[in-house]
Design a protein around this motif. Structure first.
Motif, PDB file in Angstrom:
ATOM      1  N   GLN A 206     -37.360  72.662 -71.846  1.00 33.04           N
ATOM      2  CA  GLN A 206     -38.699  72.089 -71.701  1.00 33.04           C
ATOM      3  C   GLN A 206     -39.407  72.654 -70.477  1.00 33.04           C
ATOM      4  N   HIS A 207     -38.651  72.887 -69.412  1.00 35.51           N
ATOM      5  CA  HIS A 207     -39.242  73.488 -68.211  1.00 35.51           C
ATOM      6  C   HIS A 207     -39.754  74.901 -68.503  1.00 35.51           C
ATOM      7  N   SER A 208     -39.028  75.644 -69.324  1.00 40.03           N
ATOM      8  CA  SER A 208     -39.362  77.043 -69.591  1.00 40.03           C
ATOM      9  C   SER A 208     -40.423  77.222 -70.669  1.00 40.03           C
ATOM     10  N   TYR A 209     -40.424  76.319 -71.678  1.00 37.44           N
ATOM     11  CA  TYR A 209     -41.256  76.576 -72.862  1.00 37.44           C
ATOM     12  C   TYR A 209     -42.139  75.394 -73.279  1.00 37.44           C
ATOM     13  N   SER A 210     -42.374  74.461 -72.385  1.00 36.64           N
ATOM     14  CA  SER A 210     -43.114  73.255 -72.773  1.00 36.64           C
ATOM     15  C   SER A 210     -44.524  73.545 -73.307  1.00 36.64           C
ATOM     16  N   HIS A 211     -45.118  74.663 -72.888  1.00 31.45           N
ATOM     17  CA  HIS A 211     -46.471  75.000 -73.341  1.00 31.45           C
ATOM     18  C   HIS A 211     -46.466  75.891 -74.579  1.00 31.45           C
ATOM     19  N   GLU A 212     -45.279  76.185 -75.099  1.00 35.01           N
ATOM     20  CA  GLU A 212     -45.200  77.133 -76.205  1.00 35.01           C
ATOM     21  C   GLU A 212     -44.616  76.556 -77.489  1.00 35.01           C
ATOM     22  N   TYR A 213     -43.560  75.711 -77.379  1.00 36.49           N
ATOM     23  CA  TYR A 213     -42.840  75.341 -78.590  1.00 36.49           C
ATOM     24  C   TYR A 213     -43.642  74.464 -79.551  1.00 36.49           C
ATOM     25  N   GLY A 214     -44.736  73.872 -79.078  1.00 35.37           N
ATOM     26  CA  GLY A 214     -45.542  73.036 -79.962  1.00 35.37           C
ATOM     27  C   GLY A 214     -46.620  73.785 -80.720  1.00 35.37           C
ATOM     28  N   LYS A 215     -46.808  75.066 -80.435  1.00 44.71           N
ATOM     29  CA  LYS A 215     -47.866  75.842 -81.088  1.00 44.71           C
ATOM     30  C   LYS A 215     -47.564  76.007 -82.579  1.00 44.71           C
ATOM     31  N   PRO A 216     -48.593  75.926 -83.420  1.00 45.49           N
ATOM     32  CA  PRO A 216     -48.368  75.985 -84.878  1.00 45.49           C
ATOM     33  C   PRO A 216     -47.943  77.355 -85.386  1.00 45.49           C
TER      34      PRO A 216
END
Length: 214
Positions: A93-103
């Motif tokens: 979550q620290h590394s990819y919190s802004h990425e994994y939710g992208k569609p």
């Protein structure tokens, strides 16, 4: 021993998986079961659980929209398995919190995270580290109440992961009542231990006041 780590988004999209021994057919079978379990998770499902599956245990936690799964050999300490999942989820979550939710994320878009998985798996496989972490978890967390179920009941006998959530809620409520009862017992014990001392001390203070200060 930790055998495999899988990371999914709650819509079923695989985000990352550890590089494992692909020749281990029994482990591959467990991964297929994990995929089915992920597809059956609902908003009411338990966010932490252990699924018993033959000679393996499948442990998972859900954080935000991401589900972190570790497959361990049966007998591997569960508190260490969940501690491992906690470390993995925190770093992911620290590394990819802004990425994994992208569609538009592709399957296994975060395969490079396997470097962290392998290092962490190695640390948790070290016997000395295991002992130290086990002791630390017992001191800081105590015995954590994690629901456990047989995966066969979930996959083939119509059981539901939602029931695990209901059972978990019931268990939490029972634990809360137990803690309250334990606190009351401890308070009553303190009273029974120190009340006589306090009464005697008060008597002597009163006696001193009566004799010397009145």
């Amino acid at each position: 021993m930790i055998k495999s780590t899988l990371i999914y988004r709650d819509d079923g999209l695989p985000l990352c998986a550890s590089v494992d021994d692909e020749s281990d057919m029994s482990l591959n079978e467990q991964k297929k079961k994990v995929k089915i379990v992920i597809s059956r998770l609902t908003p009411n499902s338990a966010t932490e659980a252990t699924l018993e599956s033959g000679k393996y245990e499948i442990n998972y936690i859900k954080r935000d929209v991401v589900i972190f799964v570790v497959i361990c050999e049966i007998g591997y300490p569960r508190n260490l398995a969940f501690s491992y999942l906690g470390d993995v989820s925190e770093e992911f979550q620290h590394s990819y919190s802004h990425e994994y939710g992208k569609p538009n994320i592709r399957p296994y878009a975060f395969v490079s995270f396997d470097n962290f998985l392998q290092k962490t798996k190695k640390a948790y496989s070290d016997k000395k580290v295991q002992d130290n972490l086990d002791q630390l978890n017992q001191e800081l967390v105590g015995v954590k109440q994690i629901m456990s179920k047989n995966i066969e009941d979930l996959l083939y006998r119509g059981d539901s992961l939602d029931k695990m959530s209901d059972m978990s809620a019931s268990l939490k409520e029972s634990s809360k009542r137990y803690r309250k009862s334990a606190q009351k017992i401890n308070f009553d014990l303190l009273i029974s231990q120190y009340a006589p001392i306090a009464i005697v001390a008060f008597f002597f203070v009163f006696l001193i006041w009566w004799v010397f200060l009145k």
